[in-house]
Scaffold this active site. Sequence first.
Site, mmCIF file in Angstrom:
data_model
loop_
_atom_site.group_PDB
_atom_site.id
_atom_site.type_symbol
_atom_site.label_atom_id
_atom_site.label_comp_id
_atom_site.label_asym_id
_atom_site.label_seq_id
_atom_site.Cartn_x
_atom_site.Cartn_y
_atom_site.Cartn_z
ATOM 1 N N LYS A 1 3.259 -2.486 2.701
ATOM 2 C CA LYS A 1 3.413 -4.080 3.355
ATOM 3 C C LYS A 1 1.998 -4.442 3.891
ATOM 4 O O LYS A 1 1.770 -5.480 4.010
ATOM 5 C CB LYS A 1 4.877 -3.898 4.146
ATOM 6 C CG LYS A 1 6.109 -3.404 3.298
ATOM 7 C CD LYS A 1 7.190 -3.312 4.403
ATOM 8 C CE LYS A 1 6.710 -2.334 5.417
ATOM 9 N NZ LYS A 1 6.795 -0.992 4.928
ATOM 10 N N ARG B 1 14.075 -5.787 10.187
ATOM 11 C CA ARG B 1 14.222 -3.801 9.656
ATOM 12 C C ARG B 1 15.723 -3.917 10.346
ATOM 13 O O ARG B 1 16.450 -2.976 9.477
ATOM 14 C CB ARG B 1 13.624 -3.557 11.064
ATOM 15 C CG ARG B 1 12.766 -2.231 9.816
ATOM 16 C CD ARG B 1 11.865 -1.863 11.181
ATOM 17 N NE ARG B 1 11.719 -1.027 9.955
ATOM 18 C CZ ARG B 1 9.988 -0.652 9.832
ATOM 19 N NH1 ARG B 1 9.420 -1.745 10.414
ATOM 20 N NH2 ARG B 1 9.187 0.826 9.328
ATOM 21 N N ARG C 1 -2.926 7.965 3.955
ATOM 22 C CA ARG C 1 -2.486 7.124 4.653
ATOM 23 C C ARG C 1 -3.667 7.166 5.606
ATOM 24 O O ARG C 1 -4.091 8.361 6.465
ATOM 25 C CB ARG C 1 -2.161 6.467 4.678
ATOM 26 C CG ARG C 1 -2.638 5.284 5.204
ATOM 27 C CD ARG C 1 -0.874 4.406 6.008
ATOM 28 N NE ARG C 1 -0.124 4.916 6.420
ATOM 29 C CZ ARG C 1 1.078 4.147 6.816
ATOM 30 N NH1 ARG C 1 1.196 3.488 6.613
ATOM 31 N NH2 ARG C 1 2.400 5.098 7.009
ATOM 32 N N ARG D 1 -2.056 8.054 11.538
ATOM 33 C CA ARG D 1 -0.418 8.229 12.023
ATOM 34 C C ARG D 1 0.470 9.319 12.877
ATOM 35 O O ARG D 1 0.254 10.016 11.412
ATOM 36 C CB ARG D 1 0.400 7.336 11.523
ATOM 37 C CG ARG D 1 -0.718 5.900 11.928
ATOM 38 C CD ARG D 1 0.477 4.049 11.041
ATOM 39 N NE ARG D 1 1.989 4.569 11.212
ATOM 40 C CZ ARG D 1 2.552 3.286 10.336
ATOM 41 N NH1 ARG D 1 1.652 3.001 9.755
ATOM 42 N NH2 ARG D 1 3.912 3.981 10.103
ATOM 43 N N ARG E 1 11.726 8.228 7.413
ATOM 44 C CA ARG E 1 11.561 6.994 7.484
ATOM 45 C C ARG E 1 12.363 6.463 7.117
ATOM 46 O O ARG E 1 12.831 5.446 7.307
ATOM 47 C CB ARG E 1 10.668 6.345 7.907
ATOM 48 C CG ARG E 1 9.751 7.225 9.832
ATOM 49 C CD ARG E 1 8.114 7.076 9.865
ATOM 50 N NE ARG E 1 7.554 5.983 9.243
ATOM 51 C CZ ARG E 1 6.211 6.332 8.509
ATOM 52 N NH1 ARG E 1 5.905 7.454 8.599
ATOM 53 N NH2 ARG E 1 5.451 5.863 8.144
#
Length: 226
Positions: A19, A94, A133, A166, A177
């Site tokens: 996203k 969400r 990431r 992160r 998640r």
Amino acid sequence: MSTSAFGYIVLLGAPGAGKGTQAERLESDLGLPHIATGDLFRAALKQQTELGKLAQSYMDRGVLVPDDVTIAMVRERFTQPDAAKGAILDGFPRTVDQATALDAMLQERGAGVTLAPYIKVTTETLLSRLAGRWVCRRCGGVYHMLYNPPAREGVCDSCGGELYQRSDDTPATQLHRIEVYLSETAPLIEFYRDRGLLAEVDGEQNIDGVYRDLLERVRRATQRPS
Ligand code: AP5
Ligand code: MG
Ligand code: ZN
């Protein structure tokens, strides 16, 4: 108030679907602000505001920040002039309650959601994307050590900032998640499908391939018949 031709676009997809990556590109091509609730919470945390400290306790566990807090933050963000005519919403709404609140907020300005592109990816792909990431501490630019590496390891191509991983990208929190996404956020796929706003995009392609399909869906949905 009139909206931009593209209006308010809601990007749907699981954690790691891409996203943020796609929203960055849409932002520059469509001239609309990229509003990501996760990024707003992380910015508040960096400044050590009360909102940031509150959000951190949820984010570190991989659960959602309460709806009232999240909705109030978006309402505040919408008062800024750059969001007056449209935006690319990433990570919001969400929950069904957030989606209903968004509709109400947009209705107040005579607008509505124009399209909800859903970036569809398997869980296996999500995990490999999240594991590799790296994010720029300064500008938020998103990289992947295999799929989208920076020219110099650990350094952002666009601003020279330091890249970091992160704190919610640990293997256990990633899985959690994804579970939270499936129970709380996936129902929004039907929510927007029922309203005729859903546009499914094959997220298994490379970044350019996903973007090409996404842009095409946005253009098609927002083109006025001539
Ligand atoms: P948030 O920051 O929104 O995280 P998320 O939903 O878990 O999504 P991600 O940012 O992890 O994934 P992404 O889809 O943006 O993928 P990306 O482009 O980075 O939220 C974090 C937390 O904040 C939540 O857990 C919650 O606590 C809280 N929160 C936020 N919003 C909230 C809300 N509305 N309500 C309540 N709480 C909220 O890509 C991932 C990686 O893959 C990158 O390395 C990228 O380079 C790579 N990649 C991307 N696309 C491709 C591709 N096509 N091919 C190969 N690699 C790719
Ligand atoms: Mg993101
Ligand atoms: Zn940067």
